[in-house]
Design an enzyme around this catalytic site. Sequence first.
Site, PDB file in Angstrom:
ATOM      1  N   SER A 191       0.832  -1.181  -0.113  1.00  0.00           N
ATOM      2  CA  SER A 191      -0.268  -0.147   0.030  1.00  0.00           C
ATOM      3  C   SER A 191       0.763   1.167   0.138  1.00  0.00           C
ATOM      4  O   SER A 191       1.782   1.461  -0.864  1.00  0.00           O
ATOM      5  CB  SER A 191      -0.945  -0.057   1.225  1.00  0.00           C
ATOM      6  OG  SER A 191      -2.110   0.943   1.145  1.00  0.00           O
ATOM      7  N   ASP A 348     -10.496  -3.267  -5.060  1.00  0.00           N
ATOM      8  CA  ASP A 348      -9.407  -2.384  -4.604  1.00  0.00           C
ATOM      9  C   ASP A 348      -9.528  -1.464  -5.510  1.00  0.00           C
ATOM     10  O   ASP A 348      -8.715  -1.455  -6.726  1.00  0.00           O
ATOM     11  CB  ASP A 348      -7.945  -3.171  -4.365  1.00  0.00           C
ATOM     12  CG  ASP A 348      -6.769  -2.027  -3.772  1.00  0.00           C
ATOM     13  OD1 ASP A 348      -7.435  -1.003  -3.397  1.00  0.00           O
ATOM     14  OD2 ASP A 348      -5.725  -2.386  -3.732  1.00  0.00           O
ATOM     15  N   HIS A 378      -8.085  -4.944  -0.726  1.00  0.00           N
ATOM     16  CA  HIS A 378      -7.055  -4.129  -0.251  1.00  0.00           C
ATOM     17  C   HIS A 378      -6.611  -4.285   1.251  1.00  0.00           C
ATOM     18  O   HIS A 378      -7.431  -4.351   1.978  1.00  0.00           O
ATOM     19  CB  HIS A 378      -7.120  -2.446  -0.529  1.00  0.00           C
ATOM     20  CG  HIS A 378      -5.950  -1.667  -0.207  1.00  0.00           C
ATOM     21  ND1 HIS A 378      -4.865  -1.448  -1.188  1.00  0.00           N
ATOM     22  CD2 HIS A 378      -5.385  -1.137   0.920  1.00  0.00           C
ATOM     23  CE1 HIS A 378      -4.142  -0.862  -0.668  1.00  0.00           C
ATOM     24  NE2 HIS A 378      -4.391  -0.506   0.637  1.00  0.00           N
TER      25      HIS A 378
END
Length: 408
Positions: A191, A348, A378
Amino acid sequence: MRAAWVLLAALTALSAYYIYLPLPGTVSDPWKLMLLDATFRAVQQTCHFIHYLRLSHHLIVLNYLICTFDKLKSVSSEPINITDVVFDGVEVRVFEPPAKEDEPLKRSVVYIHGGGWALASARTSLYNNLCRVMAESLNAVIVSIEYRLVPEVCFPEQFHDALRATKHFLQPDVLAEYSVDPNRIAISGDSAGGNLAAAVCQQLSKDEHLIIRPKLQALIYPVLQAFDFNTPSYQQNMNMPVLPRYVMINYWIDYFNGNYDLAHSLLINNHTALDVHQALAFRGRLNWTSLLPSSFKKNYKPVVQTTGNAEIIQEIPALLDVRAVPLLAENETLQLQPKTYILTCENDVLRDDGVMYAKRLENAGVEVTLDHFDDCFHGCMIFTIWPTDFSAGVQTRNSYIKWLDENL
């Protein structure tokens, strides 16, 4: 008694209404994901209320709660040696597996945790356990960087922390201290950590004085651009649990120390409209109509404003700074990148960031493995321990470690 039953039924209905979200049929463990998301939303709303009362910044409160309720539980059977040290002023946590006589030098992964540049830590159980499993599975030294967070610092300090710690570790004498093979080092992150890993890798590739460079980079559902918040994955997953679109935009605003009043303008791409001349040079580098396969584009249409607000870029020039948005890097930089692994999830908003970066790297001649998961969401890779244990977490983590094992 009857009133109590009516009240209970009403509370149950309200709870179900709050928890339930319509999810794609392919999402694994849907009810568990709804519960996780409902918990996130409840905690975030509480933190924003505290922020509204001006008692504390909502991100400070949220991170405090994360660390307070985090329970450090080991999932590794091997006696991994864990030490907290400082690399060039930056705190890091080092995971060292037991020495093996037949392998005097170990592989290594520099890992940068996610959390929107504002949350989590290398010391929380989620990342502590991930790095323990990596150290054990790969027989590798894992260096987990504890970079400073928003709101204590904003861009570019997180980038500078990650870069300084990585460059310190890459020094021959430091690698020798940890018995690391200088030819078998990867840089990785998930991320926001994937964002920092990609940006650091680009910077290292341009450093002519660097003796040792990463062999690989591995990016897990990375956030790579703030140019277009209407890619197909942003449109498709705008209300997806864990990271809906408005939350990702707010993370960007916090990272850049911007004004929340800009959120709507960013959402409709006013900052990169056709009359915003600063953005014109970058438009060709992020044309998702040519970078995404048709299976991802589906029937979504580009959102390109004819007239926008050039003052946004003037107020937040970092929106076009490749240290923050590595997907916008020039081709000459991309050609210098090492062999790359990118993991993406269908459910996501950041799916297309990773897919477009993979395509741009591939077009630049870099060997790329794009590992896409249709049923995952995610953040899933760190959710492998009860009560936040998801089959998607184990599935993605195993695939990621397998690639590292085969290529590092």
